[in-house]
Design an enzyme around this catalytic site. Sequence first.
Site, PDB file in Angstrom:
ATOM      1  CE  LYS A  13      -2.206  -0.911   4.135  1.00 35.89           C
ATOM      2  NZ  LYS A  13      -1.775  -2.116   4.507  1.00 35.89           N
ATOM      3  NE  ARG A 123       6.641  -3.781   5.647  1.00 36.99           N
ATOM      4  CZ  ARG A 123       5.540  -3.520   5.842  1.00 36.99           C
ATOM      5  NH1 ARG A 123       4.841  -3.191   4.945  1.00 36.99           N
ATOM      6  NH2 ARG A 123       5.112  -3.520   7.331  1.00 36.99           N
ATOM      7  NE  ARG A 156       6.539  -0.987  10.446  1.00 35.90           N
ATOM      8  CZ  ARG A 156       5.543  -1.180  10.033  1.00 35.90           C
ATOM      9  NH1 ARG A 156       5.502  -0.292   8.540  1.00 35.90           N
ATOM     10  NH2 ARG A 156       4.357  -1.481  10.334  1.00 35.90           N
ATOM     11  NE  ARG A 167       1.716  -5.366  11.180  1.00 33.62           N
ATOM     12  CZ  ARG A 167       2.892  -5.013  10.616  1.00 33.62           C
ATOM     13  NH1 ARG A 167       3.966  -5.349  10.768  1.00 33.62           N
ATOM     14  NH2 ARG A 167       2.584  -4.110   9.516  1.00 33.62           N
TER      15      ARG A 167
HETATM   16  P1  ADP Z   1       1.088  -1.908   7.605  1.00 31.40           P
HETATM   17  O1  ADP Z   1       0.495  -1.410   6.527  1.00 31.40           O
HETATM   18  O2  ADP Z   1       2.283  -2.603   7.319  1.00 31.40           O
HETATM   19  O3  ADP Z   1       0.367  -2.879   8.099  1.00 31.40           O
HETATM   20  P2  ADP Z   1       1.285   0.239   9.010  1.00 31.40           P
HETATM   21  O4  ADP Z   1       2.441   1.316   9.208  1.00 31.40           O
HETATM   22  O5  ADP Z   1      -0.141   0.833   8.184  1.00 31.40           O
HETATM   23  O6  ADP Z   1       1.724  -0.991   8.458  1.00 31.40           O
HETATM   24  O7  ADP Z   1       0.512   0.309  10.444  1.00 31.40           O
HETATM   25  C1  ADP Z   1       1.478  -0.164  11.334  1.00 31.40           C
HETATM   26  C2  ADP Z   1       0.890  -0.247  12.901  1.00 31.40           C
HETATM   27  O8  ADP Z   1      -0.025   1.026  13.259  1.00 31.40           O
HETATM   28  C3  ADP Z   1      -0.554  -1.154  12.865  1.00 31.40           C
HETATM   29  O9  ADP Z   1      -0.119  -2.588  12.868  1.00 31.40           O
HETATM   30  C4  ADP Z   1      -1.535  -0.630  13.894  1.00 31.40           C
HETATM   31  O10 ADP Z   1      -0.900  -0.845  14.978  1.00 31.40           O
HETATM   32  C5  ADP Z   1      -1.196   0.850  13.556  1.00 31.40           C
HETATM   33  N1  ADP Z   1      -2.065   1.555  12.851  1.00 31.40           N
HETATM   34  C6  ADP Z   1      -1.967   2.046  11.520  1.00 31.40           C
HETATM   35  N2  ADP Z   1      -3.019   2.447  11.063  1.00 31.40           N
HETATM   36  C7  ADP Z   1      -4.089   2.085  11.738  1.00 31.40           C
HETATM   37  C8  ADP Z   1      -5.601   2.353  11.654  1.00 31.40           C
HETATM   38  N3  ADP Z   1      -6.094   2.655  10.843  1.00 31.40           N
HETATM   39  N4  ADP Z   1      -6.152   1.781  13.013  1.00 31.40           N
HETATM   40  C9  ADP Z   1      -5.727   1.153  13.984  1.00 31.40           C
HETATM   41  N5  ADP Z   1      -4.333   1.086  14.135  1.00 31.40           N
HETATM   42  C10 ADP Z   1      -3.469   1.547  12.980  1.00 31.40           C
END
Ligand code: ADP
Length: 212
Positions: A13, A123, A156, A167
Amino acid sequence: MKLILLGAPGAGKGTQAEVICDHLSIPAISTGNIIRAALKAQTEMGLKAKDYIEKGLLVPDDVVIGIIQDRLREDDCKNGFILDGFPRTVPQAEALDRMGVKIDLVIDIEVPDEKIATRMAGRRVCANCGASYHTLYKQPKTEGVCDNCGGALTQRKDDEAQTVLERLRVYHEQTEPLIAYYKAKGNLRVVEGQEEVADTTALTLKALEEQA
Ligand code: ADP
Ligand code: ZN
């Protein structure tokens, strides 16, 4: 144009959000990046989010909804924006609807679960500026060094194998229902994540053109 990018963690994404950002000159808003920056700066919100992120769980809806509400009010959002990683639950999507935000297009990037773990293992993120890289798909000019700022590339903590599984489970349980949510609204497009980033990008741009 107002866009949402949906997809499992590691589906790509963020990379596609950057492509669209360059293509349409609208900001890409990543809740993950905003939360990680808050964590690093040790703000109150960052401290609240820490435990959830490290366990691979979602940060509570009210916290992320507040983040998005503030961010969308900023000036650079008036011609549109790309949401990368928000909404991730049905209540978050409903909150966006209640804010009166009309989404033009939702792109769902689909990658089979079997491929997610290997993608996530490669990553890397800059410890200094947060830019993302990948050992196979998006290599920096010099190994281990950020192209933007010269910072060190790290993995990370939540990209470690055990957390990745959690996740993915959370994705299927809480985020995947959004595919049906937006399909019902009629603005969902599915992009199959390809082996080569450039091939996925071509499909994303095609979806954008067909929308415009
Ligand atoms: P990825 O797309 O690799 O899963 P992100 O960087 O988008 O990782 O998100 C990392 C973490 O941040 C998620 O696992 C969650 O804990 C938190 N997070 C991000 N966006 C949201 C959201 N919209 N709602 C709840 N938690 C979020
Ligand atoms: Zn950097």
